[in-house]
Scaffold this active site. Sequence first.
Site, PDB file in Angstrom:
ATOM      1  N   HIS A 172       0.975  -1.583   0.214  1.00  0.00           N
ATOM      2  CA  HIS A 172      -0.186  -0.211   0.053  1.00  0.00           C
ATOM      3  C   HIS A 172       1.464   1.254  -0.133  1.00  0.00           C
ATOM      4  CE1 HIS A 172      -3.453  -2.230   1.914  1.00  0.00           C
ATOM      5  NE2 HIS A 172      -3.518  -2.571   0.398  1.00  0.00           N
ATOM      6  N   CYS A 203       5.661  12.439  -7.692  1.00  0.00           N
ATOM      7  CA  CYS A 203       3.968  13.699  -8.445  1.00  0.00           C
ATOM      8  C   CYS A 203       3.031  13.389  -8.983  1.00  0.00           C
ATOM      9  CB  CYS A 203       6.101  14.193  -9.154  1.00  0.00           C
ATOM     10  SG  CYS A 203       4.881  15.829 -10.834  1.00  0.00           S
TER      11      CYS A 203
HETATM   12  P1  OAD Z   1      -6.988  -3.192  10.483  1.00  0.00           P
HETATM   13  O1  OAD Z   1      -7.347  -2.684  11.141  1.00  0.00           O
HETATM   14  O2  OAD Z   1      -8.932  -3.610   9.462  1.00  0.00           O
HETATM   15  O3  OAD Z   1      -7.333  -4.398  11.760  1.00  0.00           O
HETATM   16  C1  OAD Z   1      -5.350  -4.953  12.193  1.00  0.00           C
HETATM   17  C2  OAD Z   1      -6.295  -6.151  13.295  1.00  0.00           C
HETATM   18  O4  OAD Z   1      -5.521  -5.993  13.637  1.00  0.00           O
HETATM   19  C3  OAD Z   1      -7.488  -6.780  13.896  1.00  0.00           C
HETATM   20  O5  OAD Z   1      -7.417  -7.828  12.945  1.00  0.00           O
HETATM   21  C4  OAD Z   1      -7.525  -6.137  15.180  1.00  0.00           C
HETATM   22  O6  OAD Z   1      -7.735  -7.467  15.893  1.00  0.00           O
HETATM   23  C5  OAD Z   1      -5.378  -6.700  15.152  1.00  0.00           C
HETATM   24  N1  OAD Z   1      -4.573  -6.385  16.227  1.00  0.00           N
HETATM   25  C6  OAD Z   1      -4.654  -5.564  17.011  1.00  0.00           C
HETATM   26  N2  OAD Z   1      -3.713  -5.072  17.347  1.00  0.00           N
HETATM   27  C7  OAD Z   1      -2.407  -6.408  17.610  1.00  0.00           C
HETATM   28  C8  OAD Z   1      -1.260  -6.736  17.920  1.00  0.00           C
HETATM   29  N3  OAD Z   1      -0.980  -6.024  18.669  1.00  0.00           N
HETATM   30  N4  OAD Z   1      -0.879  -7.968  17.199  1.00  0.00           N
HETATM   31  C9  OAD Z   1      -1.796  -8.261  16.577  1.00  0.00           C
HETATM   32  N5  OAD Z   1      -2.257  -7.894  15.958  1.00  0.00           N
HETATM   33  C10 OAD Z   1      -3.340  -7.154  16.444  1.00  0.00           C
HETATM   34  O7  OAD Z   1      -6.279  -2.775   9.854  1.00  0.00           O
HETATM   35  P2  OAD Z   1      -5.665  -3.299   8.157  1.00  0.00           P
HETATM   36  O8  OAD Z   1      -5.751  -5.070   8.329  1.00  0.00           O
HETATM   37  O9  OAD Z   1      -4.667  -3.744   8.554  1.00  0.00           O
HETATM   38  O10 OAD Z   1      -5.758   0.284   3.273  1.00  0.00           O
HETATM   39  O11 OAD Z   1      -6.285  -2.867   7.187  1.00  0.00           O
HETATM   40  C11 OAD Z   1      -5.993  -3.260   5.692  1.00  0.00           C
HETATM   41  C12 OAD Z   1      -5.748  -1.902   5.115  1.00  0.00           C
HETATM   42  O12 OAD Z   1      -7.819  -1.716   5.178  1.00  0.00           O
HETATM   43  C13 OAD Z   1      -5.244  -1.178   5.964  1.00  0.00           C
HETATM   44  O13 OAD Z   1      -3.624  -1.674   4.740  1.00  0.00           O
HETATM   45  C14 OAD Z   1      -5.590   0.325   4.932  1.00  0.00           C
HETATM   46  C15 OAD Z   1      -7.012   0.325   5.238  1.00  0.00           C
HETATM   47  O14 OAD Z   1      -7.936   0.776   5.056  1.00  0.00           O
HETATM   48  C16 OAD Z   1      -5.504   1.424   2.513  1.00  0.00           C
HETATM   49  O15 OAD Z   1      -5.391   2.383   3.145  1.00  0.00           O
HETATM   50  C17 OAD Z   1      -5.938   0.965   1.107  1.00  0.00           C
END
Ligand code: OAD
Length: 257
Positions: free
Chosen positions: A121, A129
Amino acid sequence: MINKDLILDTVKLLRNAERIIAFTGSGVSAESGIPTFRGKDGLWRQFRAQDLATPQAFADNPRLVWEWYDWRRQIISEKKPNPGHQALAEWSKMFPSVHIITQNIDGFHQKAGSEDIHELHGNIWKLRCTEQGTIREDHTVPLKETPPRCPKCGALMRPHVVWFGEALDMDVLNQAVSLSSKADVMFVVGTSALVYPAASIPFTALESGVKVIEINPESTPLTSNADISIRGKAGDVLPKITKKFQRKPNRSEEKEK
Ligand code: OAD
């Protein structure tokens, strides 16, 4: 309480593994103090993605979008990688091949010392730019001008990140998919596994016979498919795995089940 048997099962898998992948999401940086997206204080619970993270939002109001990214840059600049990132960086020295495939844009895997990092991402410290597509790394916080302009041609710069409605960089995605299908073990750490196409990567790995180990305090759509699913925080679980792996194997603990 982290399930000790699952840690031992994981270590057992690692003893025969050479090619490791860590597929990470915002949860791996949560213990550093970086908000996730969908958790209790997650960014998408406070802000509307369509106002801040889409090409249309940037076209309508580049200043607002940049203010939001500048604010996020500020938060990241004040924090540092945690024991979860550090454990993964240590693994680069313990196994013949370790690749990090991350959805995160914070640059913490680099900061922790991981070497082979594939950012699906983009990266919040890079500016692109809007005219020439040239990419410039800039760690200035706050930005000197908002919205920033290209020093070469004067056009608007945008964050070098993937927004909703945009395609991922095909080279990065293809390489991530290819590495994932050739790995021995994939760790899926701190992601809700909801956002596609990134979320398809662990499933591609499973289809290729890769052992998939999930580390997350909560269950996700991947949980029932994963070979091992460990409930816990990345900063607790990953160092525990390293510690057990480095200790001389105890036959009774790691015996065939
Ligand atoms: P999410 O906020 O959707 O999920 C975060 C995950 O991390 C959840 O499943 C939590 O349970 C877990 N979590 C929280 N604390 C934790 C810890 N200490 N150790 C391990 N796990 C933990 O975030 P992402 O899955 O990263 O995309 O989201 C995916 C994408 O959605 C991001 O890259 C972003 C967002 O929209 C874009 O911006 C394109």
